[in-house]
Design an enzyme around this catalytic site. Structure first.
Site, short mmCIF file in Angstrom:
data_model
loop_
_atom_site.label_atom_id
_atom_site.label_comp_id
_atom_site.label_asym_id
_atom_site.label_seq_id
_atom_site.Cartn_x
_atom_site.Cartn_y
_atom_site.Cartn_z
N ASP A 19 -114.42 -5.97 -104.77
CA ASP A 19 -114.24 -7.04 -105.77
C ASP A 19 -115.53 -7.87 -105.79
O ASP A 19 -116.02 -8.31 -104.74
CB ASP A 19 -113.03 -7.89 -105.34
N LYS A 43 -108.64 -2.88 -98.50
CA LYS A 43 -108.42 -3.47 -99.83
C LYS A 43 -109.57 -3.04 -100.75
O LYS A 43 -110.54 -2.43 -100.33
CB LYS A 43 -108.30 -4.99 -99.75
N HIS A 96 -110.06 -12.42 -93.57
CA HIS A 96 -110.24 -12.30 -95.02
C HIS A 96 -111.56 -12.95 -95.42
O HIS A 96 -111.92 -14.01 -94.89
CB HIS A 96 -109.06 -12.99 -95.72
N ASP A 116 -114.30 -13.45 -116.11
CA ASP A 116 -113.65 -14.77 -116.06
C ASP A 116 -114.63 -15.76 -115.42
O ASP A 116 -115.67 -15.36 -114.90
CB ASP A 116 -112.31 -14.72 -115.31
N ARG A 160 -110.96 -7.59 -97.26
CA ARG A 160 -110.27 -7.33 -95.98
C ARG A 160 -110.00 -5.84 -95.85
O ARG A 160 -110.14 -5.09 -96.83
CB ARG A 160 -108.99 -8.14 -95.87
N ASP A 178 -114.81 -8.71 -111.89
CA ASP A 178 -114.42 -8.29 -110.54
C ASP A 178 -114.85 -6.84 -110.26
O ASP A 178 -115.55 -6.54 -109.30
CB ASP A 178 -112.90 -8.53 -110.48
N HIS A 212 -115.19 -15.25 -111.47
CA HIS A 212 -116.05 -14.13 -111.10
C HIS A 212 -117.47 -14.30 -111.64
O HIS A 212 -118.42 -13.86 -110.99
CB HIS A 212 -115.42 -12.79 -111.54
N CYS A 222 -116.29 -10.90 -106.44
CA CYS A 222 -116.39 -12.27 -105.92
C CYS A 222 -116.76 -12.28 -104.44
O CYS A 222 -117.36 -13.24 -103.94
CB CYS A 222 -115.12 -13.07 -106.16
N TYR A 223 -116.45 -11.17 -103.72
CA TYR A 223 -116.83 -11.13 -102.30
C TYR A 223 -118.34 -10.98 -102.13
O TYR A 223 -118.85 -11.11 -101.02
CB TYR A 223 -116.07 -10.00 -101.57
C1 LIG Z 1 -113.96 -23.16 -101.50
C2 LIG Z 1 -112.69 -22.43 -101.43
C3 LIG Z 1 -111.44 -23.17 -101.63
C4 LIG Z 1 -112.72 -21.13 -101.19
C5 LIG Z 1 -111.56 -20.24 -101.16
C6 LIG Z 1 -112.00 -18.94 -100.64
C7 LIG Z 1 -110.91 -17.93 -100.69
C8 LIG Z 1 -109.76 -18.05 -99.75
C9 LIG Z 1 -111.06 -16.93 -101.54
C10 LIG Z 1 -110.09 -15.84 -101.62
C11 LIG Z 1 -109.80 -15.62 -103.03
C12 LIG Z 1 -109.08 -14.34 -103.30
C13 LIG Z 1 -109.71 -13.36 -104.20
C14 LIG Z 1 -107.90 -14.13 -102.79
C15 LIG Z 1 -107.19 -12.94 -103.26
O1 LIG Z 1 -106.44 -12.35 -102.32
P1 LIG Z 1 -105.86 -10.97 -102.79
O2 LIG Z 1 -104.86 -10.54 -101.81
O3 LIG Z 1 -105.41 -11.03 -104.21
O4 LIG Z 1 -107.18 -10.11 -102.82
P2 LIG Z 1 -107.69 -9.00 -101.83
O5 LIG Z 1 -106.88 -7.81 -102.15
O6 LIG Z 1 -109.13 -8.84 -102.21
O7 LIG Z 1 -107.51 -9.53 -100.45
ZN LIG Z 2 -112.35 -11.45 -107.00
#
Ligand SMILES: CC(C)=CCC/C(C)=C/CC/C(C)=C/COP(=O)(O)OP(=O)(O)O
Ligand SMILES: [Zn+2]
Length: 433
Positions: free
Chosen positions: A300, A297, A251, A353, A294, A346, A356, A302-303
């Site tokens: 977004d 998916k 991820h 937000d 990942r 996003d 993002h 933030c990636y």
């Molecule tokens: C510094 C620090 C603590 C960093 C954390 C980094 C981190 C684990 C970010 C992931 C954030 C995120 C959008 C998860 C969403 O999963 P989802 O299943 O909702 O999203 P998806 O479908 O894009 O995988």
């Molecule tokens: Zn995001």
């Protein structure tokens, strides 16, 4: 067939908890070759394919409707100023345990947009809020009366790093207490619990611990013992990193945490960088242009940071460019901002937000602002050390959006990171002399 269908339904409902209906296609024996199976796969419509096509259509609408958009900096700056000057509405009480995060996201977004954008008054208020959470100078929880947590402690220290030691706030940090707390969270397998007693353990905790320890100059061999091995065991067959060891799903967020931590430890050469670079490139699709986190998916914004900074760190270590930065910039400029509402989002159709806004801006700053690090002859410093200790020896190519240069490992402006970590390096050497 009826038997196997009801068996599948039973497994889905009772064992996997799936709500989607199972689609069964009958394949005649003579059709059971590879090609037929492939075409059946293409015809299957699922919630995932429907959501993907909807998002793609919304992105295409943006790409068709605008001509060369630019980053609407003043508009986004207004968004941040607005949130700094108003009380948060009651529906944001869900973020009660993320108070230091909100400070970091907003203050950092402002610095990325405008390096002089944080007034002394805002810096003072940030420091006041952080030290209200822990008047002892850390470690920090998510709000007053909450247990210290690796993630909120990381965000609190980052927020303070953006405050230029206003009112001597950096000297109020209790390095001994923070160090002892970090050591108390260490686990035998090399990772860290996020919180005393009840916290989870994964690459996020490792990154939050190492980022803070390296900035404050409190890294020790004891603190780092076993960490590299833990991180290496999180790279899975896909090439990216899961949160935990041994084939957890790769991820973007967890991969960033692992690669940035390995970079702090100067141990990038211990992982399969080619496989990671390939995995990063697979996160980007020609159609949407931005990154997903990942396999299978949705794209977004933030990636743009979690994957974009991973790719940048790999480039420092000699890997070829593995993502298309021009396409990423298009995704950000076309799909992550709207003329109706300030702040970054996003994907098209979602609301802006704080989170993002910060990570989309960081992603754009990194994509536009290539940082090349040249070590001097006879210099045995790692590239990471050179960038933190002597940012002037790194070349920055100015970004068209004129964003502040960012260190991809720390997600902080190069200059602020240098000032903060230098402050603690000097403090340490004056204490030990
Ligand atoms: C510094 C620090 C603590 C960093 C954390 C980094 C981190 C684990 C970010 C992931 C954030 C995120 C959008 C998860 C969403 O999963 P989802 O299943 O909702 O999203 P998806 O479908 O894009 O995988
Ligand atoms: Zn995001």
């Amino acid at each position: 067939m009826p038997n196997s269908l009801s068996r599948l339904k039973f497994i889905n409902k009772n064992l996997l908890g799936r709500k989607r209906p199972t689609i069964i296609s009958v394949v005649k024996d003579e059709e059971k070759d590879q090609e037929t199976i492939m075409s059946i796969m293409k015809e299957v419509e699922t919630d995932t394919t429907i959501a993907y096509n909807e998002v793609l259509e919304k992105c295409n609408e943006q790409y068709r409707s605008k001509v060369n958009p630019v980053l609407n900096k003043d508009f986004h700056q207004m968004y941040i100023e607005g949130w700094f000057s108003h009380d948060l509405p009651p529906q944001m009480s869900a973020l009660d345990a993320s108070q230091p995060w909100m400070l970091y996201w907003l203050a950092n977004s402002m610095k990325v947009l405008n390096k002089n954008g944080l007034t002394d008054e805002i810096k003072e208020r940030i420091a006041e809020k952080v030290f209200a959470i822990s008047p002892q100078g850390g470690p920090f929880g998510g709000g007053v009366g909450q247990l210290p947590h690796l993630a909120s402690n990381y965000a609190a220290i980052n927020a303070l790093a953006l405050c230029d030691n206003i009112g001597g706030c950096w000297d109020k940090l209790n390095l001994k207490a923070i160090y002892e707390w970090l050591m108390s969270l260490k686990q035998v397998d090399g990772c860290f619990k996020t919180c005393s007693g009840i916290g989870e353990t994964d690459t996020r905790g490792v990154y939050c611990a190492l980022s803070v320890a390296s900035m404050l100059g409190i890294m020790t061999p004891e603190l780092c013992e076993g960490v590299e091995d833990f991180l290496i065991s999180c790279q899975n067959y896909e090439g990216g990193f899961g949160g935990c060891a041994h084939e957890d799903e790769a991820h973007g967020g967890y991969t960033f945490c692992a690669i940035a931590s390995l970079s702090i430890l100067a141990a990038i050469d211990r992982i399969d960088t080619s496989k990671l670079a390939l995995w990063c490139s697979q996160r980007q699709d020609n159609a949407e242009k931005g990154f997903c986190g990942r396999s299978n998916k949705l794209v977004d914004g933030c990636y743009s940071f979690w994957i974009g900074s991973t790719a940048s760190i790999l480039e420092w270590h000699g890997c070829a460019e593995c993502v298309n930065k021009e396409a990423l910039k298009e995704y950000i400029l076309y799909c992550c901002q709207s003329s109706k509402r300030p702040g970054l989002q996003d994907k098209p159709g979602t609301n802006p937000d704080f989170y993002h806004t910060n990570y989309v801006l960081l992603g754009l700053a990194i994509a536009e602002n290539a940082v090349f690090i040249t070590s001097k002859e006879g210099d045995n410093k790692s590239k990471e050390q050179v960038l933190i200790e002597e940012p002037s020896s790194a070349t920055h190519f100015n970004s068209p959006s004129c964003l502040t240069a960012i260190n991809p490992i720390y997600g902080l402006p190069v200059e602020e990171l240098f000032n903060f970590s230098t402050h603690f390096r000097h403090k340490k050497s004056s204490c030990s002399s």
